[in-house]
Design a protein around this motif. Structure first.
Motif, PDB file in Angstrom:
ATOM      1  N   UNK A 142       1.685  63.591  46.258  1.00  0.00           N
ATOM      2  CA  UNK A 142       2.810  62.994  46.969  1.00  0.00           C
ATOM      3  C   UNK A 142       3.534  62.002  46.077  1.00  0.00           C
ATOM      4  N   UNK A 143       4.757  62.335  45.697  1.00  0.00           N
ATOM      5  CA  UNK A 143       5.593  61.478  44.856  1.00  0.00           C
ATOM      6  C   UNK A 143       6.578  60.701  45.730  1.00  0.00           C
ATOM      7  N   UNK A 144       7.208  59.700  45.129  1.00  0.00           N
ATOM      8  CA  UNK A 144       8.187  58.907  45.874  1.00  0.00           C
ATOM      9  C   UNK A 144       9.374  59.763  46.282  1.00  0.00           C
ATOM     10  N   UNK A 145       9.903  60.529  45.352  1.00  0.00           N
ATOM     11  CA  UNK A 145      11.098  61.334  45.617  1.00  0.00           C
ATOM     12  C   UNK A 145      12.270  60.858  44.799  1.00  0.00           C
ATOM     13  N   UNK A 146      12.989  61.801  44.204  1.00  0.00           N
ATOM     14  CA  UNK A 146      14.144  61.458  43.374  1.00  0.00           C
ATOM     15  C   UNK A 146      15.121  62.623  43.362  1.00  0.00           C
ATOM     16  N   UNK A 147      16.399  62.298  43.267  1.00  0.00           N
ATOM     17  CA  UNK A 147      17.412  63.338  43.104  1.00  0.00           C
ATOM     18  C   UNK A 147      17.704  63.604  41.635  1.00  0.00           C
TER      19      UNK A 147
END
Length: 225
Positions: free
Chosen positions: A9-14
């Motif tokens: 589970x990663x933070x998330x990025x565009x």
């Protein structure tokens, strides 16, 4: 009985480079544990979300939160997202936190960027106003201090004070050139902003370094046991 699946589970990025890094890290983890089904999800910003990924994974599942400090996502967001799924066959492993093995990765990334013995090291972190997250960052700085032989101050990229540029300027006034150790897992806007911090060298994020893979696997095995 088959081994539990591993959901990183990663933070998330565009950011395209950031997502590519997470995908490479996931592939490296899958190679390290070929008997385990390994998937990637994001806690925020982009898909697949944790719930979306879990919908495609029969239990049991171990979620490994890839976070370097125990901030909002680790303490509140991830548990709430998991509770919303109603899945009793999913456990959440310990987050990365200031793992000593990751501090070793910092040193490798500094060397790769051209840092030299005698340089003054500043630790750059995303930042947080959460006291527990800041305590984790202080621990990482203390571990790095023990490795480089001088006190390593922490500068924050986005949340909280002092900001990295201010810390770099203060450290530079004491003599040797200043280099930045990047306490981020993947590239993106935060890492690009460090180019303007005034340091002689800015290390790359931790990325898919073999020791990062090892931390993921250790967290997974501890939770699966």
């Amino acid at each position: 009985m088959s081994a539990p699946a591993l959901l990183l589970l990663a933070h998330g990025t565009q950011d395209a480079a950031g997502r590519a890094t997470w995908e490479r890290l996931t592939a490296a983890v899958a190679q390290a544990v070929p008997e385990v089904e390994v998937r990637l999800a994001y806690a925020d910003v982009v898909s697949p979300t944790m719930a979306e990924a879990l919908a495609e994974l029969p239990g049991p599942v171990v979620v490994v939160p890839a976070f370097l400090a125990a901030g909002f996502h680790v303490r509140v967001d991830v548990p709430e997202q998991l509770a919303a799924t109603g899945r009793p066959d999913v456990v959440v492993a310990e987050a990365f936190g200031p793992d000593p093995e990751l501090v070793g990765v910092l040193l490798d990334r500094l060397a790769e960027a051209g840092a030299q013995p005698g340089d003054t090291v500043v630790l750059a972190a995303a930042g947080s106003n959460d006291p527990r997250a800041r305590a984790d960052l202080d621990t990482a700085a203390a571990l790095l201090t023990a490795r480089v032989g001088h006190e390593v101050p922490v500068g924050y990229i986005a949340g909280g004070e002092p900001r990295v540029a201010s810390v770099v300027a203060s450290a530079g006034s004491r003599g040797p050139r200043v280099v930045v150790a990047t306490w981020l897992l993947a590239p993106g806007a935060f890492h690009r902003w460090l180019a303007d911090a005034g340091a002689a060298v800015v290390a790359e994020p931790l990325g898919e370094h073999p020791d990062v893979v090892d931390v993921v696997v250790r967290r997974y095995r501890a939770a699966a046991a």
